[in-house]
Design a protein around this motif. Sequence first.
Motif, PDB file in Angstrom:
ATOM      1  N   CYS A  14      14.677   1.970 -12.328  1.00  0.00           N
ATOM      2  CA  CYS A  14      15.003   3.096 -13.200  1.00  0.00           C
ATOM      3  C   CYS A  14      16.506   3.326 -13.302  1.00  0.00           C
ATOM      4  CB  CYS A  14      14.341   4.368 -12.682  1.00  0.00           C
ATOM      5  SG  CYS A  14      12.544   4.316 -12.721  1.00  0.00           S
ATOM      6  N   HIS A  15      17.211   3.196 -12.213  1.00  0.00           N
ATOM      7  CA  HIS A  15      18.628   3.567 -12.170  1.00  0.00           C
ATOM      8  C   HIS A  15      19.588   2.423 -12.479  1.00  0.00           C
ATOM      9  CE1 HIS A  15      18.023   7.656 -10.606  1.00  0.00           C
ATOM     10  NE2 HIS A  15      16.950   7.138 -10.037  1.00  0.00           N
ATOM     11  N   THR A  16      19.055   1.231 -12.760  1.00  0.00           N
ATOM     12  CA  THR A  16      19.892   0.087 -13.105  1.00  0.00           C
ATOM     13  C   THR A  16      19.618  -0.295 -14.550  1.00  0.00           C
ATOM     14  OG1 THR A  16      19.846  -0.702 -10.829  1.00  0.00           O
ATOM     15  CG2 THR A  16      20.468  -2.298 -12.510  1.00  0.00           C
ATOM     16  N   ARG A  74      25.578  -3.792 -12.953  1.00  0.00           N
ATOM     17  CA  ARG A  74      25.463  -2.355 -13.209  1.00  0.00           C
ATOM     18  C   ARG A  74      24.496  -1.707 -12.215  1.00  0.00           C
ATOM     19  NH1 ARG A  74      29.369  -0.634 -15.908  1.00  0.00           N
ATOM     20  NH2 ARG A  74      28.214   1.286 -15.958  1.00  0.00           N
ATOM     21  N   TYR A  75      24.364  -2.281 -11.033  1.00  0.00           N
ATOM     22  CA  TYR A  75      23.404  -1.842 -10.023  1.00  0.00           C
ATOM     23  C   TYR A  75      23.501  -0.336  -9.742  1.00  0.00           C
ATOM     24  CZ  TYR A  75      21.106  -1.553  -5.450  1.00  0.00           C
ATOM     25  OH  TYR A  75      20.304  -1.201  -4.402  1.00  0.00           O
ATOM     26  N   LEU A  76      22.416   0.369  -9.993  1.00  0.00           N
ATOM     27  CA  LEU A  76      22.261   1.810  -9.742  1.00  0.00           C
ATOM     28  C   LEU A  76      23.261   2.688 -10.504  1.00  0.00           C
ATOM     29  CD1 LEU A  76      21.444   1.932  -5.908  1.00  0.00           C
ATOM     30  CD2 LEU A  76      19.862   2.022  -7.829  1.00  0.00           C
ATOM     31  N   SER A  77      23.822   2.174 -11.599  1.00  0.00           N
ATOM     32  CA  SER A  77      24.823   2.958 -12.332  1.00  0.00           C
ATOM     33  C   SER A  77      24.228   3.822 -13.446  1.00  0.00           C
ATOM     34  CB  SER A  77      25.898   2.043 -12.909  1.00  0.00           C
ATOM     35  OG  SER A  77      25.362   1.188 -13.901  1.00  0.00           O
ATOM     36  N   GLY A  78      22.900   3.918 -13.509  1.00  0.00           N
ATOM     37  CA  GLY A  78      22.256   4.809 -14.464  1.00  0.00           C
ATOM     38  C   GLY A  78      21.672   4.083 -15.659  1.00  0.00           C
ATOM     39  N   ALA A  79      20.572   4.625 -16.196  1.00  0.00           N
ATOM     40  CA  ALA A  79      19.914   4.026 -17.357  1.00  0.00           C
ATOM     41  C   ALA A  79      18.909   5.003 -17.955  1.00  0.00           C
ATOM     42  CB  ALA A  79      19.199   2.739 -16.950  1.00  0.00           C
ATOM     43  N   TRP A 116      13.548   9.388 -20.207  1.00  0.00           N
ATOM     44  CA  TRP A 116      14.289  10.100 -19.167  1.00  0.00           C
ATOM     45  C   TRP A 116      15.577   9.361 -18.872  1.00  0.00           C
ATOM     46  CZ3 TRP A 116      12.629  14.729 -17.467  1.00  0.00           C
ATOM     47  CH2 TRP A 116      11.286  15.051 -17.690  1.00  0.00           C
ATOM     48  N   TYR A 117      16.587  10.083 -18.434  1.00  0.00           N
ATOM     49  CA  TYR A 117      17.819   9.439 -17.982  1.00  0.00           C
ATOM     50  C   TYR A 117      17.816   9.405 -16.459  1.00  0.00           C
ATOM     51  CZ  TYR A 117      22.607   8.263 -17.022  1.00  0.00           C
ATOM     52  OH  TYR A 117      23.729   7.638 -16.532  1.00  0.00           O
ATOM     53  N   LEU A 167      21.470   2.092 -21.992  1.00  0.00           N
ATOM     54  CA  LEU A 167      20.558   1.553 -22.987  1.00  0.00           C
ATOM     55  C   LEU A 167      19.172   1.343 -22.404  1.00  0.00           C
ATOM     56  CD1 LEU A 167      22.631  -1.101 -24.951  1.00  0.00           C
ATOM     57  CD2 LEU A 167      21.963   1.169 -25.672  1.00  0.00           C
ATOM     58  N   SER A 168      18.181   1.752 -23.151  1.00  0.00           N
ATOM     59  CA  SER A 168      16.800   1.564 -22.693  1.00  0.00           C
ATOM     60  C   SER A 168      16.345   0.146 -22.989  1.00  0.00           C
ATOM     61  CB  SER A 168      15.873   2.544 -23.423  1.00  0.00           C
ATOM     62  OG  SER A 168      15.814   2.204 -24.785  1.00  0.00           O
TER      63      SER A 168
END
Length: 126
Positions: A17-19, A31-36, A41-42, A116-117
């Motif tokens: 979820c977070h990558t 982009r490991y664990l940098s948000g997505a 949901w964000y 980006l999803s």
Amino acid sequence: MCVYSGSCEPITIRRLCHTSRNALVAESSVRYLSGANVGGWYAPNLTSDASGIGSWSEDELVQYLRTGHVENRAQAAGGRAEAIEHSLRYLSDDLHSMAAYLKQVPAMATGPMAGLSVCALALLIV
């Protein structure tokens, strides 16, 4: 004792979820664990960068993982709220292990491609 996956990552830290995803819709290792964005949901940046949890104390992280709320910081919703309600709130020392793990994840600023999803990336490929 904290349960870890084969990569020494706490299982409850949802890198899925977070990558963010790369152009081939695989997890972006850079982009490991940098948000997505995931399923509407964000999932926010969990790295030690200022755009993530860099300014959070370990105690604040433990409180968030246990309760889903830290005053003036965050309120859990969606999948994270469910994880807290059904699992994380029952842990004790494991939460400190998870918080310590997150605090040592290298800083990665949230960037233009980070959110980006999978669906948006699929449209880019087509």
